[in-house]
Scaffold this active site. Structure first.
Site, PDB file in Angstrom:
ATOM      1  N   ASN A  68      44.447  -2.052  10.862  1.00  5.72           N
ATOM      2  CA  ASN A  68      45.821  -2.112  11.380  1.00  5.72           C
ATOM      3  C   ASN A  68      46.183  -1.049  12.422  1.00  5.72           C
ATOM      4  OD1 ASN A  68      45.833  -0.208   9.342  1.00  5.72           O
ATOM      5  ND2 ASN A  68      47.907  -0.698   8.675  1.00  5.72           N
ATOM      6  N   GLU A  87      43.787   6.821   1.465  1.00  4.12           N
ATOM      7  CA  GLU A  87      45.099   6.442   1.997  1.00  4.12           C
ATOM      8  C   GLU A  87      45.230   4.945   1.781  1.00  4.12           C
ATOM      9  OE1 GLU A  87      47.317   8.534   3.000  1.00  4.12           O
ATOM     10  OE2 GLU A  87      46.112  10.339   3.228  1.00  4.12           O
ATOM     11  N   CYS A 133      50.993   0.282   6.693  1.00  2.27           N
ATOM     12  CA  CYS A 133      50.982   0.711   5.288  1.00  2.27           C
ATOM     13  C   CYS A 133      52.363   1.150   4.808  1.00  2.27           C
ATOM     14  CB  CYS A 133      49.957   1.822   5.092  1.00  2.27           C
ATOM     15  SG  CYS A 133      50.056   3.052   6.374  1.00  2.27           S
TER      16      CYS A 133
HETATM   17  P1  NAP Z   1      40.429  -3.238   3.374  1.00  6.06           P
HETATM   18  O1  NAP Z   1      40.146  -4.688   3.258  1.00  6.06           O
HETATM   19  O2  NAP Z   1      40.459  -2.433   2.130  1.00  6.06           O
HETATM   20  O3  NAP Z   1      39.358  -2.656   4.384  1.00  6.06           O
HETATM   21  C1  NAP Z   1      39.370  -1.315   4.774  1.00  6.06           C
HETATM   22  C2  NAP Z   1      37.959  -0.890   5.116  1.00  6.06           C
HETATM   23  O4  NAP Z   1      37.161  -0.910   3.929  1.00  6.06           O
HETATM   24  C3  NAP Z   1      37.260  -1.822   6.103  1.00  6.06           C
HETATM   25  O5  NAP Z   1      36.474  -1.055   6.969  1.00  6.06           O
HETATM   26  C4  NAP Z   1      36.399  -2.664   5.176  1.00  6.06           C
HETATM   27  O6  NAP Z   1      35.288  -3.244   5.820  1.00  6.06           O
HETATM   28  C5  NAP Z   1      35.961  -1.621   4.180  1.00  6.06           C
HETATM   29  N1  NAP Z   1      35.433  -2.170   2.924  1.00  6.06           N
HETATM   30  C6  NAP Z   1      35.614  -3.400   2.382  1.00  6.06           C
HETATM   31  N2  NAP Z   1      34.938  -3.498   1.210  1.00  6.06           N
HETATM   32  C7  NAP Z   1      34.323  -2.305   1.010  1.00  6.06           C
HETATM   33  C8  NAP Z   1      33.495  -1.773  -0.023  1.00  6.06           C
HETATM   34  N3  NAP Z   1      33.179  -2.480  -1.088  1.00  6.06           N
HETATM   35  N4  NAP Z   1      33.060  -0.495   0.105  1.00  6.06           N
HETATM   36  C9  NAP Z   1      33.403   0.262   1.173  1.00  6.06           C
HETATM   37  N5  NAP Z   1      34.169  -0.202   2.186  1.00  6.06           N
HETATM   38  C10 NAP Z   1      34.635  -1.457   2.104  1.00  6.06           C
HETATM   39  O7  NAP Z   1      41.831  -2.981   4.109  1.00  6.06           O
HETATM   40  P2  NAP Z   1      42.387  -3.649   5.448  1.00  6.06           P
HETATM   41  O8  NAP Z   1      42.759  -5.062   5.136  1.00  6.06           O
HETATM   42  O9  NAP Z   1      41.502  -3.368   6.601  1.00  6.06           O
HETATM   43  O10 NAP Z   1      43.706  -2.777   5.665  1.00  6.06           O
HETATM   44  C11 NAP Z   1      44.875  -3.044   4.990  1.00  6.06           C
HETATM   45  C12 NAP Z   1      45.120  -2.082   3.849  1.00  6.06           C
HETATM   46  O11 NAP Z   1      45.036  -0.745   4.312  1.00  6.06           O
HETATM   47  C13 NAP Z   1      46.512  -2.212   3.276  1.00  6.06           C
HETATM   48  O12 NAP Z   1      46.458  -2.125   1.873  1.00  6.06           O
HETATM   49  C14 NAP Z   1      47.249  -1.014   3.861  1.00  6.06           C
HETATM   50  O13 NAP Z   1      48.363  -0.567   3.136  1.00  6.06           O
HETATM   51  C15 NAP Z   1      46.165  -0.005   3.861  1.00  6.06           C
HETATM   52  N6  NAP Z   1      46.494   1.080   4.793  1.00  6.06           N
HETATM   53  C16 NAP Z   1      46.881   2.283   4.298  1.00  6.06           C
HETATM   54  C17 NAP Z   1      47.226   3.325   5.168  1.00  6.06           C
HETATM   55  C18 NAP Z   1      47.629   4.669   4.672  1.00  6.06           C
HETATM   56  O14 NAP Z   1      47.569   5.629   5.456  1.00  6.06           O
HETATM   57  N7  NAP Z   1      48.039   4.829   3.422  1.00  6.06           N
HETATM   58  C19 NAP Z   1      47.180   3.093   6.540  1.00  6.06           C
HETATM   59  C20 NAP Z   1      46.796   1.843   6.996  1.00  6.06           C
HETATM   60  C21 NAP Z   1      46.445   0.847   6.119  1.00  6.06           C
HETATM   61  P3  NAP Z   1      35.357  -4.792   6.277  1.00  6.06           P
HETATM   62  O15 NAP Z   1      36.423  -4.866   7.294  1.00  6.06           O
HETATM   63  O16 NAP Z   1      34.007  -5.028   6.790  1.00  6.06           O
HETATM   64  O17 NAP Z   1      35.675  -5.596   5.039  1.00  6.06           O
END
Ligand code: NAP
Length: 474
Positions: A152, A248, A282
């Site tokens: 994002n 995060e 987020c």
């Molecule tokens: P996501 O699906 O959890 O993916 C995040 C990262 O994790 C991607 O690089 C993903 O790779 C990787 N990943 C997936 N499965 C994994 C595993 N088993 N082991 C290690 N890494 C793995 O999240 P997203 O859909 O990209 O982002 C949305 C989420 O991020 C929301 O929940 C949002 O709230 C959160 N977020 C939080 C913050 C904060 O600062 N608190 C900021 C921004 C976003 P792939 O893409 O290859 O699956």
């Protein structure tokens, strides 16, 4: 066709397997991305391991200079950077430009903080037996940081990991989200040009599911920093053993609107908080609790302003809302809206989709047990509920698995003080939406929103080891 390569040990390396990357809005193929296996991750960690000594010995002013060079290079190529984000993430171009500006600010803070990594002297003679000694602390780099980032904010959230890691003298292996690898590969090019030693940053693209295990469990790695969904984050925490882990994670952030507030002054800010980047932020504004005395006028104006948002191509300069990141997310959102309707909530606006675009959706009086309320929607959906007292509002806000940031609009200073005490979150925004963030403030959550804090100075603390040195004069 843009066939991309991994960046390992200062070299651009072809992959054995490739996957097409499509733009979420146009659904056109925009690049071919190499898919890492454990082998490439292993090479990347090995390169980061070899570069550790060079980075650990580099002086603070040299680390700062590399980050300053990076700032200059991003400034020179800012328009290109924004277009990359708009294409790979379907982020409206004006919002993408704002992300690039913030990325520049984040690396500037990192360059500055590289020169401000302090220890302290300790009065050991405060304890019996500590007489005649001089003691001080220093902060040393931890070594290899592995960074896993979400789709994002593909530039600025990477900056929040790469900036402090380099500022502190660590080396990095970066695994960006599969949907947004181009921003990270672009960063690799710029860091190479900025003069970063080879192996200090290594970028592997591909599926987190495939390489996640290796990235988070390899013994050579000292820190795992992850931004993404709670499910993946908790899995990483459980596997990482004694490594430092910074998480995060998600949220269903809320704002409270008190009865004494001038509604007209806050509507456009609330609309921005709810729908910026299609709600895929987020700290997106998901739940709004409005005092019953001003509820009707708030809803009327909010719906009116939301209906004016422009929907369309992310590359068009007037677009406010574009496609969600995947078709699955559109379908999931529609199912959650349906559940809300069946659960007695009223859809005041939106509730429909066209292609991958979900129309900005306003839902009234949703019960807190519904998915749109208690889970993270990560879509352009906002709830507006009526409250009778501030006490009731605090209970609603705190009734959540998450606790990243919360906001309250009030003209009563005592209510503001009370809210800052009673809201169980990482940050309370008085007279603002929970979506407020600038890049040097401490940022992070409680409960399932995460562990540790970002905001360059705070991340540097997480990414360094405190060492104590004691001189015995006796
Ligand atoms: P996501 O699906 O959890 O993916 C995040 C990262 O994790 C991607 O690089 C993903 O790779 C990787 N990943 C997936 N499965 C994994 C595993 N088993 N082991 C290690 N890494 C793995 O999240 P997203 O859909 O990209 O982002 C949305 C989420 O991020 C929301 O929940 C949002 O709230 C959160 N977020 C939080 C913050 C904060 O600062 N608190 C900021 C921004 C976003 P792939 O893409 O290859 O699956």
């Amino acid at each position: 066709m843009l066939k991309k390569k991994f960046f390992i040990n200062g070299e651009w390396i072809e992959g054995n397997h490739y996957q097409s990357l499509t733009s979420p809005y146009s659904e056109e193929v925009i690049a071919e991305i190499p898919q890492a296996s454990e082998k490439e991750v292993d090479q990347a960690i090995e390169a980061a391991d070899k570069a550790r000594e060079v980075m650990a010995k580099m002086s603070a002013h040299e680390r700062a200079a590399i980050l300053e060079n990076l700032v200059r290079l991003i400034e020179e190529r800012a328009a290109e950077a924004a277009e990359i984000i708009a294409k790979e993430a379907a982020k409206p171009i004006t919002t993408a430009k704002a992300e690039v500006a913030r990325t520049i600010a984040t690396y500037k803070f990192a360059a500055e903080e590289a020169k401000r990594i302090y220890g302290e002297t300790l009065p050991l003679d405060a304890a019996q037996g500590g007489e005649g000694r001089v003691a001080y602390t220093v902060r040393e780099p931890l070594g290899i940081v592995t960074a896993i980032t979400p789709f994002n904010f593909p530039m600025n959230l990477v900056a929040h990991k790469v900036g402090p890691a380099l500022a502190a003298g660590n080396t990095i292996v970066l695994k960006p989200a599969s949907q947004t690898p181009l921003s990270s590969l672009f960063l690799g090019e710029l860091l190479e040009e900025a003069g970063l030693p080879k192996g200090a940053i290594n970028i592997v693209t591909g599926s987190g599911r495939v390489v996640g295990e290796k990235i988070t469990t390899d013994d050579r790695v000292s820190v795992v920093t992850f931004t993404g969904s709670p499910a993946v984050g908790i899995g990483i925490r459980n596997k990482a053993g004694l490594k430092r882990v910074i998480l995060e994670l998600g949220s269903n952030s809320a704002v409270i609107v008190d009865k004494n507030v001038e509604i007209d002054k806050i509507i456009s800010r609330c609309v921005t908080g709810a729908f910026s980047f299609q709600g895929q932020v987020c700290i997106s504004l998901q739940r709004i609790y409005v005092h019953e005395e001003v509820y009707e006028s708030f809803v009327e104006r909010f719906v009116e302003q939301t209906s004016q948002l422009k929907i369309g191509d992310p590359l068009h300069p007037t677009t406010d809302v574009s496609a969600l990141i995947t078709r699955n997310d559109v379908e999931r959102s529609l199912a959650w809206i349906e559940e809300a309707k069946e659960g007695g909530a009223k859809v005041a606006l939106g509730g429909k989709a066209e292609g991958n675009v979900l129309y900005p959706t306003v839902i009234l009086e949703a019960d807190s047990s519904l998915k749109v309320s208690c889970q993270e929607v990560f879509a352009p959906i906002v709830l507006i509920n009526k409250i009778q007292s501030m006490e009731e509002a605090y209970q609603f806000v705190n009734d959540s698995r998450y606790g990243l940031q919360a906001g309250i609009y009030t003209n009563d200073v005592f209510t503001a003080l009370e809210a800052s005490e009673k809201l169980h979150v990482g940050g309370v925004m008085i007279n603002d939406i929970p979506t407020f963030r600038v890049d040097h403030m401490p940022y992070g959550g409680v409960k399932e929103s995460g562990l540790g804090r970002e905001g360059i100075k705070y991340t540097i603390e997480e990414m360094t080891e405190l060492k104590l040195i004691v001189w015995n004069k006796n």
